[in-house]
Design an enzyme around this catalytic site. Structure first.
Site, short mmCIF file in Angstrom:
data_model
loop_
_atom_site.label_atom_id
_atom_site.label_comp_id
_atom_site.label_asym_id
_atom_site.label_seq_id
_atom_site.Cartn_x
_atom_site.Cartn_y
_atom_site.Cartn_z
N GLY A 283 0.82 -1.21 0.00
CA GLY A 283 0.00 0.00 0.00
C GLY A 283 0.85 1.26 0.00
N GLY A 285 0.41 5.75 0.37
CA GLY A 285 -0.46 6.86 0.73
C GLY A 285 0.32 8.14 0.86
CB VAL A 290 1.67 -0.26 4.23
CG1 VAL A 290 1.52 -1.49 5.13
CG2 VAL A 290 1.13 0.97 4.93
CE LYS A 303 0.97 4.75 8.54
NZ LYS A 303 -0.14 5.14 9.42
CG ASP A 404 -7.56 10.30 9.33
OD1 ASP A 404 -8.54 10.64 8.64
OD2 ASP A 404 -6.46 9.99 8.83
#
Length: 582
Positions: A283, A285, A290, A303, A404
């Site tokens: 992943g 972002g 990640v 992460k 969040d």
């Protein structure tokens, strides 16, 4: 001097020629003497059976040798010749000239068919091959039962190979061996060929296993000697424990720790990056990437923050290190570390790994049953209750607000429940001290999930209860996402993000403020949900969660109990969820 060298070479040359001549004579002496004289005893015996008489001018072959064989075979003969089948013994197709010997033969093949032929030998090299077929012994033992398959008669004289062909020994059908495919023989051959390879492979695997095991022990011992502070715990500690594992409290009480209720001891965390092997990126972002990593035989999530997001990394590490944060619906924390890769500083945060990924990915892939929907919503509510609640005591936990909460920050476990993740914007509050810790991170949450009071900037950031109610608003939108993918009346809607129909994919702050605050718009609820008691109850619940007035929104514990009550009223839903009232 030169004359002596020349005489030496000349002498060596003469000796070489002489030796060569001697060797040639010896080789010629080894050739059987086939210089036959006409004899009346031309009928030979083979294997005890008398063969037919040979004409007067032919002689049987035998292995008698001469000393001066190079003087032999000067005379040449004429012979009859015919190729099989020579059906008529007196049928001669042609003659051959300049022959050393003549021959006639009778042969039997493997099928029992008999063939006759005549011919001649024009070269001495052909004699051992033709005229020695049925001899008793020439340079070695004779083959068994040769007389039943081959009988060749050689003779010396003009046209001496006329007349009848030689007879073969009686033939029995038992003498023919029929070769058939034998499965047992094939299996034995396979075992003989593959067996050694399998044994060698097994021995190699066992050897490699013990070598690697010994190497790991030596490596662990050497690391302990070199850096004793880095390894204050044994291998049992270095295994990622499941959420809520009692092992955590045990090793926290017996080791030097950072004071956290989650994650590994501080000194162990400082060496985590050296122990983790990155496998694949799962992943990306705005904060970083990640990765799935490998650590002590287990898969973990790593992460990796960009260096510009150091405050998010610090804040998340601080939140995860909070005492008693560990919970079955909160992402399990292993540790954090700062390392350098390719001359670039990287900030690592290591947590438990869940192959199903985020709730956002899960809803895009799958439609949900009523049971799946309840299990997901109840587990998120359970985690949110633990997060919002302050635990008093000597080793207590402050109340926290996520700030969040969204489907991408919720992970799905293998049993279908969920865990809350990504605490980079979280705040803490203690009623005992009255302290509200907002952190130093200037970033804000995801605009699509922001509450109306955040969008119109009317929120009191010094009031923890106001921050906690923004989580409830975001949770109401997550409930809508989950229920939309739930099969109701045989239909499940296509997955969409909240406000997909009124704002662009990356909405601005002003876009969301106009839709949520000015237009007072909320995601639409399908009419068919009203005919489904469970979905009707969930739609009423989400409306109370995203209410325009923050004071009307339900607390997390009330949401959890409401979902549990709705699920209990439906006989089709079976819950193995142990409700813990806080």
């Amino acid at each position: 001097m030169e004359s002596n060298i020349f005489l030496g070479f000349l002498l060596m040359f003469l000796l070489y020629n002489n030796a060569r001549a001697e060797i040639s004579d010896h080789l010629r002496e080894d050739i059987p003497d086939l210089d036959m004289e006409p004899s009346s005893a031309s009928s030979a015996h083979l294997n005890g059976k008398e063969l037919p008489a040979v004409p007067q001018n032919s002689v049987q072959t035998h292995p008698r040798r001469h000393i001066k064989s190079k003087r032999r075979m000067k005379r040449r003969y004429k012979c009859y010749s015919c190729e099989p089948p020579c059906r008529d013994p007196y049928e001669f197709t042609h003659t051959c000239q300049n022959a050393i010997q003549c021959w006639k033969s009778r042969t039997r093949d493997a099928d029992g068919q008999v063939q006759e032929s005549r011919g001649c030998s024009t070269s001495p090299d052909q004699l051992p091959m033709i005229c020695s077929q049925n001899s008793l012994k020439i340079n070695g033992p004779s083959k068994r039962n040769t007389g039943k398959f081959v009988n060749v008669v050689c003779c010396a004289g003009d046209y001496c190979n006329e007349g009848d062909f030689p007879e073969l020994l009686p033939f029995d059908n038992n003498d023919v061996t029929v070769i058939t495919a034998d499965t047992s023989s094939i299996s034995k051959m396979l075992v003989a060929v593959l067996g050694p390879f399998l044994v060698i492979a097994m021995l190699g695997a066992v050897t490699i296993f013990f070598i690697r095991r010994s190497h790991r022990k030596r490596l662990a011992a050497s690391r302990t000697k070199q850096d004793p502070e880095a390894y204050l715990v044994n291998d049992e500690l270095l295994r990622a424990t499941s959420a809520g594992d009692s092992t955590l409290r045990e090793y926290l009480q017996h080791s030097v720790t950072s004071g956290s209720g989650s994650g590994l001891p501080l000194l162990v965390q400082r060496t985590l990056a050296k122990q983790v092997t990155l496998i694949e990126c799962i992943g990306r972002g705005k904060y970083g990437e990640v990765w799935r990593g490998h650590w002590h035989g287990e898969s973990i999530a790593v992460k990796i923050f960009f260096s510009r997001d150091e405050e998010s990394w610090k804040r998340e590490t601080e939140i995860y290190s909070t005492i008693l944060l560990r919970h079955e619906n909160i992402l399990g924390f292993i540790g954090s570390d700062m390392t350098s890769r390719n001359s670039c500083t990287q900030l690592w945060l290591m947590t438990h790994y869940y192959p199903l990924g985020s709730l956002f990915d899960h809803l895009n892939r799958n439609a949900l049953s009523h049971n799946d929907m309840v299990w997901i919503c109840l587990s998120i509510a359970n985690g949110l209750v633990h997060l919002h609640t302050e635990i008093f005591g000597k080793q207590g936990k402050p109340a926290m607000a996520h700030r969040d909460l969204k489907s991408k920050n919720i992970l799905v476990t293998s049993n279908g429940s969920c865990v809350i993740a990504d605490f980079g914007l979280a705040v803490t509050h203690s009623h005992v001290t009255g302290q509200l810790d907002l952190g130093n991170n200037p970033k804000v949450g995801t605009k699509r999930y922001m509450a109306p009071e955040v969008l119109d900037e009317s929120i009191d950031l010094e009031c923890f209860e106001a921050l906690r109610r923004t989580d409830i608003y975001a949770f109401g939108l997550v409930l809508w996402e989950v229920c939309r993918r739930t099969i109701s009346c045989g239909i499940a809607e296509e997955y969409k993000v909240p406000f997909y129909d009124v704002v662009p994919m990356d909405p601005s702050f002003e876009d969301m403020r106009k839709v949520v605050c000015i237009d007072n718009y909320r995601p639409s609820i399908p009419n068919r949900w009203s005919s489904d008691s469970l979905m009707a109850g969930m739609s009423k619940l989400m409306k109370e969660c995203w209410h325009q007035n923050p004071n009307v929104r339900l607390p997390a514990l009330r949401i959890k109990k409401t979902i549990h009550k709705l699920a209990s009223a439906d006989e089709k839903i079976r819950l193995d969820f142990d409700e813990v009232c806080v």
